[in-house]
Design an enzyme around this catalytic site. Structure first.
Site, PDB file in Angstrom:
ATOM      1  CG  ASP A  21       4.972  21.070  -0.185  1.00 21.35           C
ATOM      2  OD1 ASP A  21       3.819  21.021   0.299  1.00 21.35           O
ATOM      3  OD2 ASP A  21       5.931  21.628   0.381  1.00 21.35           O
ATOM      4  CG  ASN A  23       1.438  22.711   2.973  1.00 20.20           C
ATOM      5  OD1 ASN A  23       2.350  22.036   2.471  1.00 20.20           O
ATOM      6  ND2 ASN A  23       0.711  22.273   3.976  1.00 20.20           N
ATOM      7  CG  ASP A  98      -3.025   2.113  -3.365  1.00 18.79           C
ATOM      8  OD1 ASP A  98      -3.257   0.902  -3.224  1.00 18.79           O
ATOM      9  OD2 ASP A  98      -2.020   2.567  -3.921  1.00 18.79           O
ATOM     10  CG  ASP A 200      -1.639  -2.608  -1.205  1.00 18.80           C
ATOM     11  OD1 ASP A 200      -0.642  -2.314  -1.877  1.00 18.80           O
ATOM     12  OD2 ASP A 200      -1.574  -3.074  -0.047  1.00 18.80           O
ATOM     13  CD  GLU A 257       0.756  -4.910  -5.255  1.00 13.08           C
ATOM     14  OE1 GLU A 257       1.950  -4.616  -5.276  1.00 13.08           O
ATOM     15  OE2 GLU A 257       0.104  -4.959  -4.203  1.00 13.08           O
ATOM     16  CG  HIS A 330       4.453   2.765  -5.204  1.00 12.64           C
ATOM     17  ND1 HIS A 330       3.581   2.068  -6.012  1.00 12.64           N
ATOM     18  CD2 HIS A 330       4.250   2.286  -3.953  1.00 12.64           C
ATOM     19  CE1 HIS A 330       2.887   1.229  -5.281  1.00 12.64           C
ATOM     20  NE2 HIS A 330       3.265   1.335  -4.035  1.00 12.64           N
ATOM     21  CG  ASP A 331       5.706  -1.254  -4.489  1.00 16.81           C
ATOM     22  OD1 ASP A 331       6.015  -0.540  -3.516  1.00 16.81           O
ATOM     23  OD2 ASP A 331       4.575  -1.770  -4.615  1.00 16.81           O
TER      24      ASP A 331
HETATM   25  C1  GLC Z   1       1.862  -3.146  -2.061  1.00 14.58           C
HETATM   26  C2  GLC Z   1       2.301  -1.703  -2.226  1.00 14.58           C
HETATM   27  C3  GLC Z   1       3.539  -1.481  -1.423  1.00 14.58           C
HETATM   28  C4  GLC Z   1       3.217  -1.739   0.026  1.00 14.58           C
HETATM   29  C5  GLC Z   1       2.611  -3.134   0.214  1.00 14.58           C
HETATM   30  C6  GLC Z   1       1.992  -3.282   1.576  1.00 14.58           C
HETATM   31  O1  GLC Z   1       2.741  -4.035  -2.606  1.00 14.58           O
HETATM   32  O2  GLC Z   1       2.453  -1.398  -3.577  1.00 14.58           O
HETATM   33  O3  GLC Z   1       4.077  -0.206  -1.611  1.00 14.58           O
HETATM   34  O4  GLC Z   1       4.381  -1.625   0.795  1.00 14.58           O
HETATM   35  O5  GLC Z   1       1.607  -3.410  -0.719  1.00 14.58           O
HETATM   36  O6  GLC Z   1       0.774  -2.613   1.662  1.00 14.58           O
HETATM   37 CA    CA Z   2       2.539  19.763   1.762  1.00 16.92          CA
END
Ligand code: GLC
Ligand code: CA
Length: 557
Positions: A21, A23, A98, A200, A257, A330-331
């Site tokens: 972050d 700000n 993304d 994605d 993905e 992140h998943d």
């Molecule tokens: C992909 C992303 C995930 C998201 C999903 C829907 O799997 O990595 O974080 O929730 O798509 O867009």
């Molecule tokens: Ca911020």
């Protein structure tokens, strides 16, 4: 294989909300990323994938985009994004955004227009069907739980499809006009100097609508929609067109993905003439030592990972392309928590995991915080979580008959929010992530696990990652690491994951003792150089290698 600029990718994934972050509003932002570019450069990174920063109501944390051409004010401005691209390029790094085009947000202009007039052209940008017998058009389950169909307000019997949350209506890729709009948008971004995209949920673009109701596979009466809405025959037609019209003319790096491709299909996705540069495959993502499947049986899980890892490598080797190797994103929950028994999670096991994955053939990606060994942060109460997907899974578990405590325990193990706690830069109260109140609780182990503490410590995991990346990028070795063959070694020995990489005269042997036991291996001959060792020494006596718990060595033969 024809050489491409992106073949030497050492990638780093940023989950912007949780990175830095700038700000004080408690939310990571683009300026925060710009401020940390030198940290990434110093680590050896040359490609950065930034999870969605487009305008979004944030129902799925940015994966619900309401304006593809703008940046969400939470993250900054369009000018900030352009500056990030330029600053990265200046340092010899490329930014990937993304690309979320399986669905939009329900707040996107197109969807709003579609809903206000089902006869407008925008209605055909989405997938709208009549209900059957007063119910949804069929019983597909959304990937995040519940029906994949939502009734359209003010209609008698019309529903729209959403494979993810109901705030993420699926786009109708069968519509050529919609496809044109998407291509134009992608080209506008690539023209700004972007390196490419992580693409994605792309395997869901095409749906098979011949199926009606199917035998339910759960107590909710719904059925997993994957067989009818993932990698459906004919999807390549869309993907090839997408590539020809956008990625290819820009020589972009694109990482789809895409899970579960059959070996026959792989070439058309990652091959030299494939629709993407490479893919993030999920073969190892669902392994979790704490799950019911493994009951803490490490040797059994390691054997399974080894089998799947080498099978995947063999499969990709038959194509003219490369795989993108990664341990976490992140998943997923954090890799050390998924792949290592609790009592063994330490510097040695974490560095061993890194080598095991990062010296495979192909390109590599590291997820933010992985390089300092960030861990899961289990919660005491389900309400400490924030993600819709978490609550839906929790409900599903209760429906299966689990008690609240057992459901929470499962969530704590499996939940993707484990990877979304703020980046731990320092040991201070807010971990150097923000001067304000962080949007999501910081893991209190930032007192020990943080960048500042590791940066100047030769023996830290961060220093190990730097050495590992430098080894992988060394001019005399880099081609062997990217393109060289992969031959499994010692594959009859429990707890060992070892392989030889070879290209021309260069031969590299990677041996990982994926166990808490000392292990002795026969080792004939000699090696010319010790490239990497996560212990200070290596015991090699009378043709025997004696490996310490989670020891990982990489030698040049
Ligand atoms: C992909 C992303 C995930 C998201 C999903 C829907 O799997 O990595 O974080 O929730 O798509 O867009
Ligand atoms: Ca911020």
């Amino acid at each position: 294989m024809k050489k491409k600029w992106w073949h030497n990718t050492i990638g780093y994934q940023i989950y912007p909300k949780s990175f830095q972050d700038s700000n004080g509003d408690g939310i990571g932002d683009i300026r925060g990323i710009i401020n940390r570019l030198d940290y990434l450069k110093n680590l050896g990174i040359n490609v950065i994938w930034v999870c969605p920063v487009n305008k979004s109501p944030m129902v799925d944390h940015g994966y619900d985009i309401s304006d593809y051409d703008d940046i969400d004010p939470m993250f900054g401005s369009l000018a900030d994004m352009e500056e990030l691209i330029a600053e990265a390029n200046k340092r010899g790094m490329k930014i990937l955004m993304d690309l979320v085009v399986n669905h939009t947000s329900d707040q996107h202009e197109w969807f709003k227009k579609a809903m206000s007039d089902l006869n407008s052209k925008y209605a055909d940008y989405y997938i709208i069907r009549d209900g059957v017998d007063g119910k949804e058009p069929n019983n597909w389950r959304s990937i995040f739980g519940g029906s994949a169909w939502e009734k359209i307000d003010g209609t008698e019997n019309k529903y729209y499809l959403h494979l993810f949350t109901k705030a993420q209506p699926d786009l109708n890729w069968e519509n050529p006009e919609l496809r044109e709009e998407i291509y134009a948008m992608i080209n506008r971004w690539l023209d700004k100097g972007l390196g490419g995209f992580r693409v994605d949920a792309i395997s869901h673009l095409k749906k098979d609508f011949t199926y009606k109701n199917i035998e339910p596979d759960g107590p909710d009466g719904f059925v997993n929609s994957f067989p009818y809405a993932s990698n459906i025959d004919g999807i390549e037609v869309f993907l090839n067109e997408l590539n020809e019209r956008t990625f290819k003319p820009h020589d972009a790096l694109t990482i789809g993905e895409v899970d579960d491709l059959t070996p026959e299909k792989l070439e058309s996705f990652v091959g030299e003439n494939g629709c993407f540069s490479t893919i993030f495959d999920f073969y190892h993502c669902f392994h979790n030592i704490n799950s019911k499947e493994w009951h803490g049986d490490l040797p059994a899980m390691v054997a399974d990972i080894r089998k799947k890892m080498f099978a995947k490598q063999e499969c990709v080797a038959k194509t003219s392309g490369l795989l993108c190797n990664y341990n976490e994103n992140h998943d997923t929950a954090r890799s050390c928590n998924r792949f290592i028994p609790k009592e063994d999670i330490n510097y040695f096991s974490k560095s061993m995991l890194a080598v095991m994955n990062n010296f495979l053939k192909g390109i590599i990606f590291i997820y933010q915080g992985q390089e300092i060994g960030m861990t899961d942060y289990p919660k005491k109460n389900i309400n400490e979580y924030l993600d819709l997907a978490t609550f839906n899974s929790y409900k599903g578990l209760l429906l299966e008959g689990l008690s609240e405590a057992d459901a929470l325990a499962r969530i704590n193990i499996e939940c993707r929010e484990n990877a979304r706690t703020p980046m731990q830069w320092t040991s201070s109260y807010n971990a150097g992530f923000t001067e304000g109140k962080p949007w999501f609780d910081i893991n209190p182990n930032c007192a020990d696990i943080n960048v500042a503490a590791q940066e100047n410590d030769e023996k830290s995991l961060l220093s190990f990652y730097k050495k590992m990346i430098a080894t992988r990028s060394r001019s005399d070795l880099v081609d062997a690491f990217i393109y060289g063959s992969v031959t499994p070694k010692y594959d009859d020995i429990s707890g060992i994951i070892a392989y030889e990489r070879a290209l021309g005269d260069v031969k590299i042997l990677v041996i990982n003792n994926y166990s808490a036991d000392m292990t002795t291996l026969d080792f004939e001959g000699d090696f010319t150089e010790m490239l990497l060792n996560n212990y200070p020494d290596l015991v090699l006596q009378n043709g025997k290698l004696m490996l310490l718990p989670y020891q990982s060595i990489t030698v040049k033969l």
